[in-house]
Design an enzyme around this catalytic site. Structure first.
Site, mmCIF file in Angstrom:
data_model
loop_
_atom_site.group_PDB
_atom_site.id
_atom_site.type_symbol
_atom_site.label_atom_id
_atom_site.label_comp_id
_atom_site.label_asym_id
_atom_site.label_seq_id
_atom_site.Cartn_x
_atom_site.Cartn_y
_atom_site.Cartn_z
ATOM 1 N N ALA A 95 0.793 -1.174 -0.002
ATOM 2 C CA ALA A 95 -0.031 -0.009 0.047
ATOM 3 C C ALA A 95 0.890 1.390 0.120
ATOM 4 C CB ALA A 95 -0.888 0.021 1.030
ATOM 5 N N HIS A 96 1.867 1.380 0.753
ATOM 6 C CA HIS A 96 2.817 2.513 0.708
ATOM 7 C C HIS A 96 3.539 2.619 -0.651
ATOM 8 C CE1 HIS A 96 2.347 2.606 5.106
ATOM 9 N NE2 HIS A 96 3.084 3.737 5.083
ATOM 10 N N GLU A 97 4.025 1.582 -1.052
ATOM 11 C CA GLU A 97 4.628 1.606 -2.389
ATOM 12 C C GLU A 97 3.404 2.286 -3.488
ATOM 13 O OE1 GLU A 97 7.445 2.066 -5.289
ATOM 14 O OE2 GLU A 97 7.814 1.346 -3.310
#
Length: 137
Positions: free
Chosen positions: A82-84
Site C-alpha cells: 500500500a505504501h509503495e
C-alpha cells in the site's frame, strides 16, 4: 517536515473532517513519540489504519492458525504494498523504496524488542525510533 505533515494531517485535517461528519471516535493517534519499541510506535501512530490492518489482515491470519510472527510479516507486507502504491502512483515512478522501507521495519521491530527485553526501562528503542524516523522518514 515530517512532524509538520503529521500535525497538519492527523491533528488538524482529520479533526476538522471528524467535526464536519460528526465522527465520534477522535483518537487518530496516541503518544507515538514516546515509543520505546518500534512495534509500540506502529500501534500508536495511525490508529484507524492500525485497527483496519488488525481486523482485516492480522486476525484472519491468526484465526487461520498462522503464527504471530508470520501474521505480523503479512501485515507489514500488505502495508508495504500500500505504501509503495501510494508513493509510486502520484510520483509516476516505481522505485520500491517505500516497499523496502516498510518491510525494513520488521527486523527493526525484532531488534528493539530484543533490546527492550535486555534493558527494561531503557530508552535505546526510543533512540533507534527517532534515528530511523528522522533519517529514513
Amino acid at each position: 517536515c515530517w512532524l509538520l505533515m503529521f500535525y497538519g494531517l492527523f491533528h488538524l485535517w482529520l479533526n476538522i473532517l471528524a467535526e464536519l461528519t460528526y465522527f465520534g471516535d477522535r483518537q487518530f493517534y496516541r503518544a507515538w513519540w514516546n515509543a520505546t519499541r518500534l512495534d509500540e510506535y506502529w500501534r500508536n501512530w495511525n490508529m484507524p489504519v492500525h485497527a483496519w490492518l488488525v481486523r482485516h489482515c492480522f486476525m484472519p491470519c491468526m484465526n487461520a492458525g498462522i503464527s504471530k510472527g508470520v501474521a505480523m510479516f503479512v501485515v507489514f507486507f500488505v502495508s508495504a504494498v500500500a505504501h509503495e502504491w501510494l508513493v509510486s502512483v502520484p510520483c509516476h515512478t516505481t522505485k520500491v523504496w517505500a516497499f523496502l522501507g516498510m518491510l525494513g521495519q520488521v527486523p527493526l521491530i525484532a531488534l528493539t524488542n530484543f533490546l527492550h527485553r535486555m534493558n527494561r526501562g531503557s530508552q535505546v528503542g526510543n533512540f533507534i525510533f527517532w534515528v530511523t524516523f528522522c533519517i529514513v522518514g
